[in-house]
Design a protein around this motif. Structure first.
Motif, PDB file in Angstrom:
ATOM      1  N   GLU A 197      57.138  46.530  34.130  1.00 43.55           N
ATOM      2  CA  GLU A 197      56.421  47.532  33.269  1.00 43.55           C
ATOM      3  C   GLU A 197      56.938  47.971  31.673  1.00 43.55           C
ATOM      4  O   GLU A 197      55.896  48.217  31.224  1.00 43.55           O
ATOM      5  CB  GLU A 197      56.507  48.823  34.356  1.00 43.55           C
ATOM      6  N   PHE A 198      58.270  47.835  31.785  1.00 37.75           N
ATOM      7  CA  PHE A 198      58.835  48.112  30.332  1.00 37.75           C
ATOM      8  C   PHE A 198      59.344  47.330  29.462  1.00 37.75           C
ATOM      9  O   PHE A 198      59.774  47.692  28.472  1.00 37.75           O
ATOM     10  CB  PHE A 198      59.898  49.540  30.759  1.00 37.75           C
ATOM     11  N   ASN A 199      59.180  46.041  30.068  1.00 37.24           N
ATOM     12  CA  ASN A 199      59.869  44.925  29.079  1.00 37.24           C
ATOM     13  C   ASN A 199      58.807  43.705  29.158  1.00 37.24           C
ATOM     14  O   ASN A 199      58.370  43.333  27.996  1.00 37.24           O
ATOM     15  CB  ASN A 199      61.400  44.607  29.372  1.00 37.24           C
ATOM     16  N   PHE A 200      58.983  43.142  30.317  1.00 40.75           N
ATOM     17  CA  PHE A 200      58.354  42.023  30.488  1.00 40.75           C
ATOM     18  C   PHE A 200      56.680  41.720  30.036  1.00 40.75           C
ATOM     19  O   PHE A 200      56.117  41.120  29.161  1.00 40.75           O
ATOM     20  CB  PHE A 200      58.317  41.501  31.799  1.00 40.75           C
ATOM     21  N   LEU A 201      56.091  42.953  30.644  1.00 42.86           N
ATOM     22  CA  LEU A 201      54.558  42.703  30.408  1.00 42.86           C
ATOM     23  C   LEU A 201      54.379  43.107  28.986  1.00 42.86           C
ATOM     24  O   LEU A 201      53.290  42.540  28.461  1.00 42.86           O
ATOM     25  CB  LEU A 201      53.854  43.968  31.582  1.00 42.86           C
ATOM     26  N   PRO A 202      54.712  44.377  28.474  1.00 40.69           N
ATOM     27  CA  PRO A 202      54.342  44.601  26.965  1.00 40.69           C
ATOM     28  C   PRO A 202      55.013  43.399  26.076  1.00 40.69           C
ATOM     29  O   PRO A 202      54.256  43.050  25.101  1.00 40.69           O
ATOM     30  CB  PRO A 202      55.371  45.881  26.647  1.00 40.69           C
ATOM     31  N   ILE A 224      47.398  39.913  36.308  1.00 41.29           N
ATOM     32  CA  ILE A 224      48.477  40.817  36.410  1.00 41.29           C
ATOM     33  C   ILE A 224      49.467  40.488  37.484  1.00 41.29           C
ATOM     34  O   ILE A 224      50.587  40.701  37.505  1.00 41.29           O
ATOM     35  CB  ILE A 224      47.916  42.264  36.747  1.00 41.29           C
ATOM     36  N   ASP A 225      48.861  40.082  38.660  1.00 44.49           N
ATOM     37  CA  ASP A 225      49.735  39.635  39.803  1.00 44.49           C
ATOM     38  C   ASP A 225      50.578  38.426  39.667  1.00 44.49           C
ATOM     39  O   ASP A 225      51.693  38.416  39.895  1.00 44.49           O
ATOM     40  CB  ASP A 225      48.830  39.364  40.972  1.00 44.49           C
ATOM     41  N   GLN A 226      50.076  37.448  38.739  1.00 37.74           N
ATOM     42  CA  GLN A 226      50.448  36.127  38.496  1.00 37.74           C
ATOM     43  C   GLN A 226      51.598  36.522  37.551  1.00 37.74           C
ATOM     44  O   GLN A 226      52.854  36.077  37.668  1.00 37.74           O
ATOM     45  CB  GLN A 226      49.562  35.092  37.570  1.00 37.74           C
ATOM     46  N   LEU A 227      51.552  37.478  36.355  1.00 38.73           N
ATOM     47  CA  LEU A 227      52.632  37.626  35.714  1.00 38.73           C
ATOM     48  C   LEU A 227      53.617  38.383  36.241  1.00 38.73           C
ATOM     49  O   LEU A 227      54.878  38.197  36.068  1.00 38.73           O
ATOM     50  CB  LEU A 227      51.953  38.575  34.250  1.00 38.73           C
ATOM     51  N   TYR A 228      53.359  39.378  37.044  1.00 36.90           N
ATOM     52  CA  TYR A 228      54.274  39.975  38.006  1.00 36.90           C
ATOM     53  C   TYR A 228      55.334  39.242  38.804  1.00 36.90           C
ATOM     54  O   TYR A 228      56.428  39.311  38.687  1.00 36.90           O
ATOM     55  CB  TYR A 228      53.531  41.157  38.975  1.00 36.90           C
ATOM     56  N   GLU A 229      54.513  38.269  39.560  1.00 34.79           N
ATOM     57  CA  GLU A 229      55.329  37.316  40.267  1.00 34.79           C
ATOM     58  C   GLU A 229      56.210  36.225  39.367  1.00 34.79           C
ATOM     59  O   GLU A 229      57.414  36.045  39.776  1.00 34.79           O
ATOM     60  CB  GLU A 229      54.244  36.482  41.070  1.00 34.79           C
ATOM     61  N   GLU A 230      55.783  35.963  38.130  1.00 32.58           N
ATOM     62  CA  GLU A 230      56.601  35.384  37.183  1.00 32.58           C
ATOM     63  C   GLU A 230      57.733  36.099  36.649  1.00 32.58           C
ATOM     64  O   GLU A 230      58.838  35.377  36.400  1.00 32.58           O
ATOM     65  CB  GLU A 230      55.643  35.075  35.890  1.00 32.58           C
ATOM     66  N   ALA A 231      57.802  37.494  36.653  1.00 35.28           N
ATOM     67  CA  ALA A 231      58.918  38.217  36.476  1.00 35.28           C
ATOM     68  C   ALA A 231      60.188  38.312  37.590  1.00 35.28           C
ATOM     69  O   ALA A 231      61.142  38.522  37.411  1.00 35.28           O
ATOM     70  CB  ALA A 231      58.369  39.595  36.168  1.00 35.28           C
ATOM     71  N   TYR A 232      59.443  37.724  38.757  1.00 39.00           N
ATOM     72  CA  TYR A 232      60.632  37.765  39.918  1.00 39.00           C
ATOM     73  C   TYR A 232      61.606  36.558  39.940  1.00 39.00           C
ATOM     74  O   TYR A 232      60.948  35.350  39.911  1.00 39.00           O
ATOM     75  CB  TYR A 232      59.970  37.863  41.236  1.00 39.00           C
ATOM     76  N   GLN A 233      62.729  36.642  39.980  1.00 37.50           N
ATOM     77  CA  GLN A 233      63.673  35.655  39.935  1.00 37.50           C
ATOM     78  C   GLN A 233      63.614  35.073  41.436  1.00 37.50           C
ATOM     79  O   GLN A 233      63.682  33.869  41.689  1.00 37.50           O
ATOM     80  CB  GLN A 233      65.194  36.079  39.473  1.00 37.50           C
ATOM     81  N   CYS A 273      55.586  53.007  36.565  1.00 35.71           N
ATOM     82  CA  CYS A 273      54.091  53.582  36.062  1.00 35.71           C
ATOM     83  C   CYS A 273      52.979  53.613  36.923  1.00 35.71           C
ATOM     84  O   CYS A 273      52.891  52.792  37.969  1.00 35.71           O
ATOM     85  CB  CYS A 273      53.614  52.416  34.967  1.00 35.71           C
ATOM     86  N   TYR A 274      52.400  54.898  37.154  1.00 38.15           N
ATOM     87  CA  TYR A 274      51.189  54.674  37.815  1.00 38.15           C
ATOM     88  C   TYR A 274      50.149  53.795  37.470  1.00 38.15           C
ATOM     89  O   TYR A 274      49.741  53.186  38.107  1.00 38.15           O
ATOM     90  CB  TYR A 274      50.597  56.233  38.001  1.00 38.15           C
ATOM     91  N   ARG A 275      50.122  53.901  36.205  1.00 34.32           N
ATOM     92  CA  ARG A 275      49.104  52.846  35.540  1.00 34.32           C
ATOM     93  C   ARG A 275      49.543  52.709  34.012  1.00 34.32           C
ATOM     94  O   ARG A 275      50.265  53.511  33.557  1.00 34.32           O
ATOM     95  CB  ARG A 275      47.610  53.508  35.291  1.00 34.32           C
ATOM     96  N   ILE A 276      48.936  51.697  33.440  1.00 33.81           N
ATOM     97  CA  ILE A 276      49.145  51.519  31.969  1.00 33.81           C
ATOM     98  C   ILE A 276      47.935  51.233  31.275  1.00 33.81           C
ATOM     99  O   ILE A 276      46.723  50.904  32.172  1.00 33.81           O
ATOM    100  CB  ILE A 276      50.151  50.300  31.584  1.00 33.81           C
ATOM    101  N   TYR A 277      47.521  51.629  29.994  1.00 36.84           N
ATOM    102  CA  TYR A 277      46.618  51.268  29.258  1.00 36.84           C
ATOM    103  C   TYR A 277      46.766  50.297  28.151  1.00 36.84           C
ATOM    104  O   TYR A 277      47.877  50.719  27.359  1.00 36.84           O
ATOM    105  CB  TYR A 277      46.043  52.505  28.598  1.00 36.84           C
TER     106      TYR A 277
END
Length: 340
Positions: A197-202, A224-233, A273-277
């Motif tokens: 939320e504070f590094n990978f996605l931005p 969003i789910d695909q990117l989140y999973e990508e961040a998981y080692q 983050c509850y949410r981002i904009y």
């Protein structure tokens, strides 16, 4: 793993494509793409353990295969219905049983019969469709034109039950689990969430620019789910599904687009983050990344921002949820009262 489970995984011969769609393809599927444009997947480890199991079908190797595949994304042939929603195609066996075919890579998909489209999906979502007791599906078939390995319905049910139990345990851990191994997994999920939320996605947002925005508007929760999973080692520890996220796209004006993304409550701690904009100016091709963050005070949320240098900026206490959007717009336009 019990012998009975091993016997559920077998081959099906003489299969043919069936144009009839299943009735249980639901959340997390946002778009059908032409096969040549499909988001390819990289499943080298899966293909390795799959080949090992095909050569020596032991319980141990089946267990290893299952542990790997539940953390993978696979390619699924699909059609679009009258409501313009994609649904997986099925394959029919010579016993008239219906299976969802999944492919470990684009190279595994035959040129003929040609599929109208291809879905890039988490295997576990396909598995849940096949395991649904209300469906008439008999299971899942992996690479039907090469290895042709079938996971029968009974096996998909066992995989589903184990996966659901694992998610339940993970949720309970977040509410105060005490076992050492559980706490370690919880800590991993929390740290990965913070990193995402504070590094990978931005970073992905600022690097991708217009292409990122276009893909997000197109694929929404799936992206969003695909990117989140990508961040998981550790892919096997990834705890979410596309339906755990919510994406809302708002055209504020001809030049300003705002996209709100809500995150799951699972594994939420401080900071999370509850949410981002995302805000995006279509004319200048510039955007900003705002955060609504959890604080130690349950009654208060923090309004923040990650700038294009991936530095955190705090704007103090966030307004009530109903007033967030206007505050975000004002910040983007430089007219907000909040100061860093």
């Amino acid at each position: 793993m019990p012998e009975a489970i091993c016997q559920m995984a077998g081959r099906k011969d003489n299969v043919e494509m069936d144009e009839k769609n299943t009735n249980n393809a639901q959340g997390g599927i946002q778009q059908v793409e032409d096969k040549n444009k499909a988001l390819d997947v990289h499943n080298e480890e899966l293909e390795k353990v799959l080949n090992e199991y095909m050569e020596d079908r032991t319980n141990e190797k089946l267990g290893k295969l299952i542990n790997v595949i539940v953390g993978c994304r696979l390619l699924v042939p699909a059609i679009v219905n009258e409501e313009n929603k994609p649904y997986p195609l099925t394959i029919t066996s010579n016993k008239q049983e219906k299976f969802i075919p999944v492919y470990t890579s684009v190279a595994q998909i035959p040129k003929e019969p040609k599929s109208p489209g291809i879905l890039n999906m988490p295997y576990i979502l396909v598995n849940h469709m096949a395991a649904n007791e209300k469906s008439e599906l008999a299971g899942v078939v992996i690479n039907p034109f090469s290895q042709n390995l079938v996971f029968k319905k009974q096996l998909t049910e066992k995989i589903k039950n184990e996966f659901d139990a694992r998610r339940k345990r993970a949720k309970e851990q977040g509410e105060g689990g005490t076992k050492t191994m559980q706490v370690t997994q919880e800590q991993y999920n929390v740290l990965t969430r913070k990193q995402y939320e504070f590094n990978f996605l931005p970073k992905k947002f600022f690097e991708g620019g217009q292409e990122f925005i276009d893909t997000l508007c197109d694929k929404k929760e799936e992206f969003i789910d695909q990117l989140y999973e990508e961040a998981y080692q550790e892919k096997r520890l990834y705890p979410y599904l596309p339906e755990d996220f919510s994406v809302m796209i708002m055209d504020i004006s001809e030049e300003l687009l705002v996209i709100r993304v809500d995150f799951p409550e699972q594994n939420m701690t401080v900071p999370s983050c509850y949410r981002i904009y995302f805000t995006w100016n279509a004319k200048t091709k510039e955007g900003r990344y705002f955060t609504i963050e959890k604080t130690k005070d349950r009654e208060a949320k923090l309004l923040g921002e990650m700038n294009d240098k991936i530095q955190h900026v705090s704007y103090g206490e966030a307004p009530v949820e109903g007033a967030e959007l206007q505050e975000i717009i004002d910040l983007h336009q430089g007219t907000a009262k909040h100061t860093s």
